[in-house]
Design a protein around this motif. Structure first.
Motif, PDB file in Angstrom:
ATOM      1  N   ALA A 133      39.932  42.756  44.452  1.00  0.00           N
ATOM      2  CA  ALA A 133      39.699  44.060  43.822  1.00  0.00           C
ATOM      3  C   ALA A 133      39.061  43.893  42.448  1.00  0.00           C
ATOM      4  N   VAL A 134      39.552  42.918  41.674  1.00  0.00           N
ATOM      5  CA  VAL A 134      38.979  42.664  40.347  1.00  0.00           C
ATOM      6  C   VAL A 134      37.537  42.182  40.482  1.00  0.00           C
ATOM      7  N   ALA A 135      37.296  41.270  41.426  1.00  0.00           N
ATOM      8  CA  ALA A 135      35.940  40.742  41.620  1.00  0.00           C
ATOM      9  C   ALA A 135      34.971  41.854  42.031  1.00  0.00           C
ATOM     10  N   ALA A 136      35.486  42.843  42.764  1.00  0.00           N
ATOM     11  CA  ALA A 136      34.654  43.975  43.178  1.00  0.00           C
ATOM     12  C   ALA A 136      34.566  45.044  42.099  1.00  0.00           C
ATOM     13  N   ARG A 137      35.232  44.809  40.961  1.00  0.00           N
ATOM     14  CA  ARG A 137      35.283  45.761  39.842  1.00  0.00           C
ATOM     15  C   ARG A 137      35.889  47.097  40.261  1.00  0.00           C
ATOM     16  N   ASP A 138      36.800  47.038  41.193  1.00  0.00           N
ATOM     17  CA  ASP A 138      37.494  48.230  41.668  1.00  0.00           C
ATOM     18  C   ASP A 138      38.796  48.358  40.886  1.00  0.00           C
ATOM     19  N   THR A 139      38.720  48.979  39.710  1.00  0.00           N
ATOM     20  CA  THR A 139      39.890  49.045  38.834  1.00  0.00           C
ATOM     21  C   THR A 139      41.012  49.878  39.434  1.00  0.00           C
ATOM     22  N   ALA A 140      40.669  50.905  40.216  1.00  0.00           N
ATOM     23  CA  ALA A 140      41.706  51.738  40.834  1.00  0.00           C
ATOM     24  C   ALA A 140      42.526  50.920  41.821  1.00  0.00           C
ATOM     25  N   ALA A 141      41.837  50.148  42.656  1.00  0.00           N
ATOM     26  CA  ALA A 141      42.546  49.320  43.638  1.00  0.00           C
ATOM     27  C   ALA A 141      43.342  48.222  42.945  1.00  0.00           C
ATOM     28  N   ALA A 142      42.767  47.636  41.903  1.00  0.00           N
ATOM     29  CA  ALA A 142      43.462  46.573  41.178  1.00  0.00           C
ATOM     30  C   ALA A 142      44.733  47.100  40.526  1.00  0.00           C
ATOM     31  N   TYR A 143      44.635  48.278  39.938  1.00  0.00           N
ATOM     32  CA  TYR A 143      45.816  48.878  39.312  1.00  0.00           C
ATOM     33  C   TYR A 143      46.873  49.221  40.354  1.00  0.00           C
ATOM     34  N   ALA A 144      46.435  49.748  41.504  1.00  0.00           N
ATOM     35  CA  ALA A 144      47.380  50.093  42.573  1.00  0.00           C
ATOM     36  C   ALA A 144      48.118  48.847  43.066  1.00  0.00           C
ATOM     37  N   LEU A 145      47.421  47.743  43.184  1.00  0.00           N
ATOM     38  CA  LEU A 145      48.060  46.499  43.625  1.00  0.00           C
ATOM     39  C   LEU A 145      49.020  45.970  42.566  1.00  0.00           C
ATOM     40  N   THR A 146      48.680  46.153  41.307  1.00  0.00           N
ATOM     41  CA  THR A 146      49.583  45.741  40.232  1.00  0.00           C
ATOM     42  C   THR A 146      50.867  46.557  40.273  1.00  0.00           C
ATOM     43  N   ILE A 147      50.737  47.857  40.502  1.00  0.00           N
ATOM     44  CA  ILE A 147      51.917  48.714  40.653  1.00  0.00           C
ATOM     45  C   ILE A 147      52.730  48.285  41.865  1.00  0.00           C
ATOM     46  N   GLU A 148      52.037  47.982  42.958  1.00  0.00           N
ATOM     47  CA  GLU A 148      52.714  47.533  44.178  1.00  0.00           C
ATOM     48  C   GLU A 148      53.541  46.274  43.907  1.00  0.00           C
ATOM     49  N   ALA A 149      52.958  45.340  43.162  1.00  0.00           N
ATOM     50  CA  ALA A 149      53.669  44.098  42.841  1.00  0.00           C
ATOM     51  C   ALA A 149      54.929  44.385  42.044  1.00  0.00           C
ATOM     52  N   ASP A 150      54.826  45.270  41.066  1.00  0.00           N
ATOM     53  CA  ASP A 150      55.973  45.582  40.228  1.00  0.00           C
ATOM     54  C   ASP A 150      57.057  46.316  41.011  1.00  0.00           C
ATOM     55  N   VAL A 151      56.663  47.300  41.807  1.00  0.00           N
ATOM     56  CA  VAL A 151      57.633  48.064  42.589  1.00  0.00           C
ATOM     57  C   VAL A 151      58.357  47.153  43.577  1.00  0.00           C
ATOM     58  N   HIS A 152      57.603  46.287  44.231  1.00  0.00           N
ATOM     59  CA  HIS A 152      58.197  45.350  45.192  1.00  0.00           C
ATOM     60  C   HIS A 152      59.220  44.452  44.509  1.00  0.00           C
ATOM     61  N   THR A 153      58.824  43.878  43.379  1.00  0.00           N
ATOM     62  CA  THR A 153      59.698  42.935  42.684  1.00  0.00           C
ATOM     63  C   THR A 153      60.941  43.619  42.148  1.00  0.00           C
TER      64      THR A 153
END
Length: 230
Positions: free
Chosen positions: A198-218
């Motif tokens: 997502a970062v390599a594709a410069r898709d900040t929305a997807a990157a942020y969503a995955l970061t939230i996913e990581a935090d919620v999961h943990t």
């Protein structure tokens, strides 16, 4: 951590301060040096067969990272974090991450160094592999390096340093709970590669969503495990 009087890992004479700090940091973050453990500069110096000065400097460095507490006239203690600390650290991290991604979205991510992206992807693959295998010792190191390098791509060293400190402390709290599992394979978040993509594709929305996913999961995982150990 080797017992006093027993064999200790040999420490080269160059960069003793950093080597001792790295060795003890690994012991703390993998849970082998448990929260609440007390020790003195003299004890560590004798353990590694070095002088007190680099040991004291290394321990002060670890205290600055939030891994140790300084005990007046007694030495040092591995920091004991609470469930409330863990939640507060997670909230602080998300607050900064949200602001960082918002700025990236407004300003654009610019040119991403190909070598940096490639390095982060290698870290991502290693971290995801360790998470799937349940290799906690490997996962902690790979995950920290992954997030450190990924954050560094943003170009703000102060944000990078702050987030690294927070993530280090969250692992300090999480590892003992994960070690209580009979089989930790596949229980930790393993979306590192998707986040790099997502970062390599410069898709900040997807990157942020995955970061939230990581935090919620943990958070959900550790909060589920924590009562079982209380």
């Amino acid at each position: 951590m080797p017992e006093a009087g027993g064999p200790a890992m040999p420490v080269r004479r160059s960069s003793l301060r950093q080597q001792i700090a790295d060795a003890l940091r690994d012991e703390v973050l993998t849970g082998r040096l448990q929260a609440g453990r007390h020790f003195t500069v003299k004890e560590i110096a004798e353990l590694y067969g070095v002088s007190a000065t680099p040991v004291r400097e290394a321990l002060v460095d670890l205290a600055a990272q939030g891994l140790l507490d300084v005990e007046q006239h007694r030495g040092f203690q591995v920091r004991q974090l609470t469930a409330a600390d863990f939640r507060a650290l997670s909230e602080a991290r998300l607050f900064i991450v949200e602001a960082a991604f918002r700025l990236m979205g407004e300003r654009g991510m610019g040119d991403l160094p190909a070598d940096a992206v490639a390095s982060v992807r290698r870290r991502a693959e290693a971290a995801a592999g360790a998470a799937h295998a349940g290799s906690l010792d490997v996962l902690v190191g790979c995950d920290l390096r992954f997030w450190r390098e990924l954050t560094a791509i943003g170009g703000n060293p102060h944000i990078c340093e702050f987030l690294d400190r927070i993530r280090t402390q969250t692992w300090l709290y999480a590892v003992p709970h994960l070690r209580a599992l009979r089989d930790p394979a596949g229980v930790c978040w393993a979306g590192h590669v998707a986040l790099v993509d997502a970062v390599a594709a410069r898709d900040t929305a997807a990157a942020y969503a995955l970061t939230i996913e990581a935090d919620v999961h943990t958070r959900a995982l550790i909060e589920k495990l924590a009562p079982a150990r209380s």
